[in-house]
Write a protein that holds these residues in place. Structure first.
Motif, PDB file in Angstrom:
ATOM      1  N   ALA A  13      24.387  13.870  31.049  1.00 21.54           N
ATOM      2  CA  ALA A  13      25.051  13.171  32.235  1.00 21.54           C
ATOM      3  C   ALA A  13      24.013  13.102  33.360  1.00 21.54           C
ATOM      4  N   ARG A  14      23.096  14.024  33.655  1.00 18.42           N
ATOM      5  CA  ARG A  14      22.240  14.075  34.735  1.00 18.42           C
ATOM      6  C   ARG A  14      21.075  13.221  34.430  1.00 18.42           C
ATOM      7  N   VAL A  15      20.677  13.137  33.181  1.00 18.70           N
ATOM      8  CA  VAL A  15      19.701  12.079  32.859  1.00 18.70           C
ATOM      9  C   VAL A  15      20.208  10.569  33.092  1.00 18.70           C
ATOM     10  N   ALA A  16      21.385  10.385  32.769  1.00 18.67           N
ATOM     11  CA  ALA A  16      22.122   9.318  33.088  1.00 18.67           C
ATOM     12  C   ALA A  16      22.344   8.755  34.425  1.00 18.67           C
ATOM     13  N   GLU A  17      22.581   9.782  35.155  1.00 17.17           N
ATOM     14  CA  GLU A  17      22.782   9.627  36.463  1.00 17.17           C
ATOM     15  C   GLU A  17      21.472   9.175  37.429  1.00 17.17           C
ATOM     16  N   ALA A  18      20.425   9.970  37.054  1.00 14.56           N
ATOM     17  CA  ALA A  18      19.124   9.661  37.764  1.00 14.56           C
ATOM     18  C   ALA A  18      18.674   8.338  37.190  1.00 14.56           C
ATOM     19  N   ALA A  19      18.651   7.716  35.950  1.00 12.85           N
ATOM     20  CA  ALA A  19      18.437   6.600  35.613  1.00 12.85           C
ATOM     21  C   ALA A  19      19.082   5.586  36.126  1.00 12.85           C
ATOM     22  N   ARG A  20      20.498   5.550  36.548  1.00  7.50           N
ATOM     23  CA  ARG A  20      21.155   4.561  37.328  1.00  7.50           C
ATOM     24  C   ARG A  20      20.633   4.619  38.672  1.00  7.50           C
ATOM     25  N   ARG A  21      20.506   5.613  39.227  1.00  7.99           N
ATOM     26  CA  ARG A  21      19.940   5.706  40.703  1.00  7.99           C
ATOM     27  C   ARG A  21      18.780   4.888  40.841  1.00  7.99           C
ATOM     28  N   GLU A  22      17.644   4.958  39.823  1.00  7.50           N
ATOM     29  CA  GLU A  22      16.462   4.230  40.042  1.00  7.50           C
ATOM     30  C   GLU A  22      16.855   3.062  39.511  1.00  7.50           C
ATOM     31  N   LEU A  23      17.453   2.644  38.483  1.00  8.67           N
ATOM     32  CA  LEU A  23      17.749   1.170  38.157  1.00  8.67           C
ATOM     33  C   LEU A  23      18.422   0.462  39.320  1.00  8.67           C
ATOM     34  N   ALA A  24      19.134   1.005  40.055  1.00  9.08           N
ATOM     35  CA  ALA A  24      19.868   0.186  41.321  1.00  9.08           C
ATOM     36  C   ALA A  24      18.749  -0.123  42.084  1.00  9.08           C
ATOM     37  N   VAL A  25      17.512   0.370  42.304  1.00  3.57           N
ATOM     38  CA  VAL A  25      16.411   0.110  43.151  1.00  3.57           C
ATOM     39  C   VAL A  25      15.777  -1.158  42.662  1.00  3.57           C
ATOM     40  N   HIS A  26      15.634  -1.319  41.401  1.00  2.00           N
ATOM     41  CA  HIS A  26      14.931  -2.435  40.773  1.00  2.00           C
ATOM     42  C   HIS A  26      15.714  -3.684  40.338  1.00  2.00           C
ATOM     43  N   ALA A  27      17.070  -3.235  40.060  1.00  4.04           N
ATOM     44  CA  ALA A  27      17.639  -4.196  39.384  1.00  4.04           C
ATOM     45  C   ALA A  27      17.855  -5.733  39.861  1.00  4.04           C
ATOM     46  N   GLU A  28      17.999  -5.816  41.062  1.00  3.81           N
ATOM     47  CA  GLU A  28      18.170  -7.179  41.591  1.00  3.81           C
ATOM     48  C   GLU A  28      16.957  -7.848  41.810  1.00  3.81           C
ATOM     49  N   ARG A  29      15.783  -7.344  42.091  1.00  3.96           N
ATOM     50  CA  ARG A  29      14.652  -8.226  42.006  1.00  3.96           C
ATOM     51  C   ARG A  29      14.276  -8.701  40.481  1.00  3.96           C
ATOM     52  N   ASP A  30      14.372  -7.690  39.526  1.00  2.00           N
ATOM     53  CA  ASP A  30      14.065  -7.873  38.166  1.00  2.00           C
ATOM     54  C   ASP A  30      15.200  -9.031  37.785  1.00  2.00           C
ATOM     55  N   ALA A  31      16.379  -8.975  38.095  1.00  2.00           N
ATOM     56  CA  ALA A  31      17.290 -10.141  37.758  1.00  2.00           C
ATOM     57  C   ALA A  31      16.648 -11.383  38.180  1.00  2.00           C
ATOM     58  N   ALA A  32      16.394 -11.413  39.352  1.00  2.00           N
ATOM     59  CA  ALA A  32      15.805 -12.694  40.106  1.00  2.00           C
ATOM     60  C   ALA A  32      14.629 -13.165  39.102  1.00  2.00           C
ATOM     61  N   ASP A  33      13.635 -12.319  38.911  1.00  2.00           N
ATOM     62  CA  ASP A  33      12.356 -12.428  38.234  1.00  2.00           C
ATOM     63  C   ASP A  33      12.843 -13.034  36.763  1.00  2.00           C
ATOM     64  N   ARG A  34      13.789 -12.492  36.038  1.00  2.71           N
ATOM     65  CA  ARG A  34      14.121 -12.969  34.678  1.00  2.71           C
ATOM     66  C   ARG A  34      15.061 -14.342  34.787  1.00  2.71           C
ATOM     67  N   GLU A  35      15.577 -14.602  35.866  1.00  2.00           N
ATOM     68  CA  GLU A  35      16.218 -15.786  35.720  1.00  2.00           C
ATOM     69  C   GLU A  35      15.286 -17.038  35.852  1.00  2.00           C
ATOM     70  N   GLU A  36      14.259 -16.838  36.807  1.00  4.00           N
ATOM     71  CA  GLU A  36      13.009 -17.927  36.949  1.00  4.00           C
ATOM     72  C   GLU A  36      12.631 -17.745  35.519  1.00  4.00           C
ATOM     73  N   LEU A  37      12.038 -16.707  35.024  1.00  4.83           N
ATOM     74  CA  LEU A  37      11.490 -17.127  33.532  1.00  4.83           C
ATOM     75  C   LEU A  37      12.411 -17.530  32.628  1.00  4.83           C
ATOM     76  N   ALA A  38      13.533 -17.144  32.545  1.00 11.35           N
ATOM     77  CA  ALA A  38      14.738 -17.920  31.714  1.00 11.35           C
ATOM     78  C   ALA A  38      14.687 -19.504  31.892  1.00 11.35           C
ATOM     79  N   GLY A  39      14.588 -19.716  33.252  1.00  7.50           N
ATOM     80  CA  GLY A  39      14.858 -21.289  33.502  1.00  7.50           C
ATOM     81  C   GLY A  39      13.650 -21.996  32.851  1.00  7.50           C
ATOM     82  N   ARG A  40      12.432 -21.398  33.108  1.00 11.02           N
ATOM     83  CA  ARG A  40      11.291 -21.992  32.726  1.00 11.02           C
ATOM     84  C   ARG A  40      11.287 -21.974  31.056  1.00 11.02           C
ATOM     85  N   ALA A  41      11.608 -21.111  30.447  1.00 13.04           N
ATOM     86  CA  ALA A  41      11.615 -21.005  29.127  1.00 13.04           C
ATOM     87  C   ALA A  41      12.724 -21.980  28.503  1.00 13.04           C
ATOM     88  N   GLY A  42      13.879 -22.205  29.159  1.00 16.05           N
ATOM     89  CA  GLY A  42      14.673 -23.394  28.876  1.00 16.05           C
ATOM     90  C   GLY A  42      14.236 -24.650  28.834  1.00 16.05           C
TER      91      GLY A  42
END
Length: 263
Positions: free
Chosen positions: A205-234
């Motif tokens: 539970a502690r491992v998952a909680e710590a991972a979620r905290r850091e994931l929240a920091v990166h998720a939005e920017r990573d999602a935007a990068d991936r959407e751009e790359l997915a658009g180019r791939a398409g």
């Protein structure tokens, strides 16, 4: 575990709706692929709830191929993963018998199969795509995942590591999830997550909680990068390259270069 179950239940609902749409449209290829992913998602849901080990259970009836074992491990992880992590997860939680050497030619075999009979299988094990839309070495995904989930932006390796760590921790906390192999794997994951603790065995539970905290920091920017790359791939890649990567490197647009700190 509840977050992973909620995610799987949402995905199962989406896949069922997708199957219905494909059947109404008489798109047999799409329907087969969606049904295959639906079965995998339902199996992952059952595994989390009951703690069963599907690879071991299935071996009682028939031999589980390396390909199927890799698919099961990726379904449990829920994100692109390095081959060594796939092997470790399969052995720790799914009673798998994969050896790293067996994965060396797996992606090439999958690509040859697709070339000879495009979309002839319900799913393919394929490469993640880099920011140049070329195959990421040793980074495995499943063809039925959306393109945005199979591309790798600057932050994606870390995001995928954290996503996999959450899935592993939740599985380890479930019924039947505790095993010496699973604890060793969780220890290795926890060492690379700030705040996950240094106790052995680690608290899932502690491992998952710590991972979620850091994931929240990166998720939005990573999602935007991936959407751009997915658009180019398409728009730039054909069906084969969208699964297995471009044969030649694609020019990286300025927007992605800037996000990586380039000039």
């Amino acid at each position: 575990m509840s977050d992973r179950l909620d995610e799987l239940e949402r995905r199962i609902d989406e896949l069922r709706a997708g199957v219905r749409r494909a059947v109404r449209a008489r798109d047999g290829v799409a329907a087969r692929a969606l049904r295959a992913e639906l079965r995998t998602a339902e199996q992952a849901w059952d595994t989390l709830v009951s703690g069963e080990q599907p690879a071991a259970k299935a071996r009682g009836a028939r031999l589980v191929t390396v390909r199927e074992q890799v698919h099961q491990a990726l379904a449990l992880l829920g994100a692109p993963a390095q081959a060594r992590l796939v092997v470790a997860v399969s052995g720790a939680f799914l009673a798998g018998t994969i050896r790293s050497s067996q994965l060396t030619s797996l992606r090439r075999d999958e690509e040859r199969s697709f070339r000879s009979s495009p979309f002839g299988r319900p799913y393919y094990l394929c490469a993640a795509l880099t920011d140049r839309l070329s195959p990421a070495r040793g980074y495995l995904t499943v063809s039925t995942w959306p393109v945005r989930r199979r591309v790798v932006g600057p932050l994606s390796p870390r995001v995928d590591f954290l996503t996999c760590a959450i899935s592993i921790a939740e599985h380890a906390a479930g019924p039947g999830g505790r095993s010496p192999e699973g604890e060793r794997l969780l220890v290795r994951m926890a060492r690379n997550i700030p705040g996950a603790g240094d106790e052995v065995p680690p608290d899932p539970a502690r491992v998952a909680e710590a991972a979620r905290r850091e994931l929240a920091v990166h998720a939005e920017r990573d999602a935007a990068d991936r959407e751009e790359l997915a658009g180019r791939a398409g728009t730039q890649l054909d069906d084969l390259a969208r699964l297995f990567g471009a044969a030649t490197l694609t020019t990286v647009p300025r927007s992605v270069t800037a996000m990586r700190g380039g000039r």
